[in-house]
Each structure stands twice: as structure tokens, then as C-alpha cells.
Write a protein that holds these residues in place. Sequence first.
Motif, PDB file in Angstrom:
ATOM      1  N   VAL A 167     -10.426  29.716 -46.988  1.00  0.00           N
ATOM      2  CA  VAL A 167     -11.302  29.275 -46.406  1.00  0.00           C
ATOM      3  C   VAL A 167     -11.156  28.092 -46.551  1.00  0.00           C
ATOM      4  N   PHE A 168     -11.893  27.239 -45.379  1.00  0.00           N
ATOM      5  CA  PHE A 168     -11.326  26.143 -45.695  1.00  0.00           C
ATOM      6  C   PHE A 168     -12.487  25.743 -44.687  1.00  0.00           C
ATOM      7  N   GLU A 169     -13.177  24.338 -46.713  1.00  0.00           N
ATOM      8  CA  GLU A 169     -14.229  23.584 -46.424  1.00  0.00           C
ATOM      9  C   GLU A 169     -14.226  21.970 -45.786  1.00  0.00           C
ATOM     10  N   ASN A 170     -15.783  21.956 -45.210  1.00  0.00           N
ATOM     11  CA  ASN A 170     -15.790  20.380 -44.004  1.00  0.00           C
ATOM     12  C   ASN A 170     -14.661  20.558 -42.907  1.00  0.00           C
ATOM     13  N   ALA A 171     -14.851  21.453 -42.544  1.00  0.00           N
ATOM     14  CA  ALA A 171     -13.661  21.635 -41.087  1.00  0.00           C
ATOM     15  C   ALA A 171     -14.119  20.653 -39.847  1.00  0.00           C
ATOM     16  N   SER A 172     -12.925  19.911 -39.298  1.00  0.00           N
ATOM     17  CA  SER A 172     -13.163  19.520 -38.298  1.00  0.00           C
ATOM     18  C   SER A 172     -12.174  20.661 -37.582  1.00  0.00           C
ATOM     19  N   LEU A 173     -11.887  20.955 -36.103  1.00  0.00           N
ATOM     20  CA  LEU A 173     -11.262  21.329 -35.503  1.00  0.00           C
ATOM     21  C   LEU A 173     -11.405  21.686 -34.081  1.00  0.00           C
ATOM     22  N   TYR A 174     -10.373  21.315 -32.912  1.00  0.00           N
ATOM     23  CA  TYR A 174     -10.147  21.171 -31.618  1.00  0.00           C
ATOM     24  C   TYR A 174      -9.051  21.913 -31.078  1.00  0.00           C
ATOM     25  N   VAL A 175      -9.380  22.127 -30.288  1.00  0.00           N
ATOM     26  CA  VAL A 175      -8.882  23.006 -29.361  1.00  0.00           C
ATOM     27  C   VAL A 175      -8.475  23.016 -27.949  1.00  0.00           C
ATOM     28  N   GLN A 176      -7.290  22.720 -28.176  1.00  0.00           N
ATOM     29  CA  GLN A 176      -6.762  22.328 -26.781  1.00  0.00           C
ATOM     30  C   GLN A 176      -5.791  22.538 -25.772  1.00  0.00           C
ATOM     31  N   ASN A 177      -6.006  23.291 -24.674  1.00  0.00           N
ATOM     32  CA  ASN A 177      -5.024  23.496 -23.477  1.00  0.00           C
ATOM     33  C   ASN A 177      -3.994  22.696 -23.222  1.00  0.00           C
ATOM     34  N   GLU A 178      -3.246  23.372 -22.477  1.00  0.00           N
ATOM     35  CA  GLU A 178      -1.708  23.098 -22.480  1.00  0.00           C
ATOM     36  C   GLU A 178      -1.285  21.864 -21.392  1.00  0.00           C
ATOM     37  N   LYS A 179      -2.687  21.474 -20.939  1.00  0.00           N
ATOM     38  CA  LYS A 179      -1.893  20.139 -20.941  1.00  0.00           C
ATOM     39  C   LYS A 179      -2.593  18.766 -21.739  1.00  0.00           C
TER      40      LYS A 179
END
Length: 352
Positions: A167-179
Motif C-alpha cells: 500500500v503506497f501512501e500519498n501517491a501520484s501515478l502517471y499513465v503514458q502511452n507507447e509514445k
Amino acid sequence: MFKFNILNRFLMRRFFSGFGLVMLIVGGIILAVTFVERLPANPDVPAAMFDAWMRLLEYVPMFLPMAVFMGTLLASYNLTKSTESIIVSSAGLSPYQAARPLLLGAAIIGIVATTAVNPYSVSLATRNISASQLRLVDDTIWLRDASDSGFITMQAIGMHTTPDSLVFENASLYVQNEKFKITQRIVADEITLTNDGFSTTSANIWDDMGRMHTGAWHSPSLLNPQNVLDRYLQPDQISFWQLPGFIHKMSTIGVPVRGHLIQFWTLLFLPLNMIAMASLGVAFSQTRQRRNYSFSVKFSLGIITCFALYFILNMFNALGATGTLPPLLAVVAPPIIIIAGAGAFIASFDTI
């Protein structure tokens, strides 16, 4: 050219005897003290002894150079007190030639410590690794997962474990495509990683148009709790054989690896460090006295010298870890300086 004749084997045996005695005394003291200290925290005596054994292995890199130095000094002292040094000199061996079996023995100790003791110690210490045992890079967790469909990059301030997840706390996650275009940004108080991927029950989610909505979120991932824990192991929690591959993987995700490089070069050049300490011991043991040999004085001076060298080595390692010096130079420079100084003293003594 070095020959494995009877005399050289005799000198090497004396060196290993002195080294073994020092290791037995120092290791026995550490093991006994650690056993008594860890006994209340373990359910039974065998568990406490195993815990103390693991702690002893952690201390080995710290006192191994001192043990080589003191073992060399003790071997030279015994040769002088028993007048066997006269036989060595009568055989036509100069102090430099007589030191070569000792230096070879020190190199063997360094090779065994790097290739066998270190992997064994790490395997015991990381057998049940958990988040509480990890010291994360810059106190921040960075994860990057790559697949054919794109990339996931996450930053988190804290982490704790459950039986089957992280469990990760105070998290920011970014989803990128293949480009490498960001298609989603997720900010949540908690993001959970299981074998099925990342998920959260409540998060602020931005799409590629900058529109935000709040809700649950899930994404499959090749990452799982175990390989995340392995990825954030500290340099001394990774065996010598695994460090090159680990450094390469960490470099690909942009995580600083100077500390890991220092650890790798330190282990690789540990035989050179052992040779340096043995050569220093030979230099300290040079004497023309066969009676009233002041071993206690040399022993005391040796202890002080070992602590001074330990401080200098740590200073060079710190300079390498901060980038002030190249990691390779930070590791190789101190033993070369020690060998040069000790060699110059031995050569000058030989010509007196």
C-alpha cells in the motif's frame, strides 16, 4: 616469480593462523554480546543464536580489514619471537619477498569474502525482507512499469505491507502511452499493488484532456509486491553477483545508483584492500629486535591506524557516493596509497 615452495607455504600458514586467531577472538566476542542482546527478542535459544549469527555476518566487512592487519602483525611477531625470521632471512628472502605469501593469503581472504561470504550473508539477511527493512532512495518511492501498451510511473511518500499487497501512501501515478504521452494522472491517499496490478477505491483522476473526476481506479501491471521490495534494496542488501544486473535495471528507470556502484567496486576490489592492510601490517612489523620486541606498542599503534584508515575509507566512499569523486577512483585510491606507502617503507628498511 612467486613459487609455492615449502617456505612460502610455511609463511602462509603462519599468516592464516594469526588471521584465524584474531577472527576467532573478535567474532566470538561479537557473537556472544549479540546473542545475549537478542535473546529476549527471540522465542528460543536456537532462534537467538541464528539472529546473532546473521548480525555477526553484517559486522564482517567492518572488522575484516583490521583482522587481516592484526593477523599479519601477529604472524610476524611469532616469527620474530621464535627466531624463525632468522631462518627466513638465511634462506635469502628479503622482507619484500617474505611478505609475498602474506599478501597472497590476504588476497585469497578478500576473494572468498566477496564471492562466498557476501552472497551468503545477503541471502540470510533478505530471506524475509519487508518494507520496514527498506531504506528507500531519497526517502521517496519511485516505480516505473513498462509494457507494450505504455508506461506507468508512480511516486509515493510512504509504504506499508499487508499479507498479499503493498500500500503506497500519498501517491501520484502517471499513465503514458507507447509514445510517452500522458493519458491519465491519478492522485490518491493510498494506491494498492497486488499481483493483479494497481488499484485504489478513491482517487482524483485526470484524463488526457485535463478533465478530472473522482472514483475508483485499476490498472494491470507486470509489477508485483515482491519485485518492488527487491528493487528498493539498499546496496548492502544485494549480493555481489546480483549487483551488476541490479545497477543496470535501476539505471534504466533513472534511480541514482552511485551507492550501488560504490558497493560493487568495494566488493570487486576487496582483495586489493586486504592486500593493502596486509602490506601495512608487514610495514609495522619490520624490526631488527629479536628480544624485547614491543608488540604491545605496535598493536596499539595498529589499532589507532586501523580506525584512522576506516575513517579515511568512509570519507572516500562518501565522496564517491555524492559524486565528488568517480566511484571507481573513490574505492581504488585508498588501498593504492596504502600499498605505495607501506611498500616504500619496506623497501627502505630492506636497504638499511
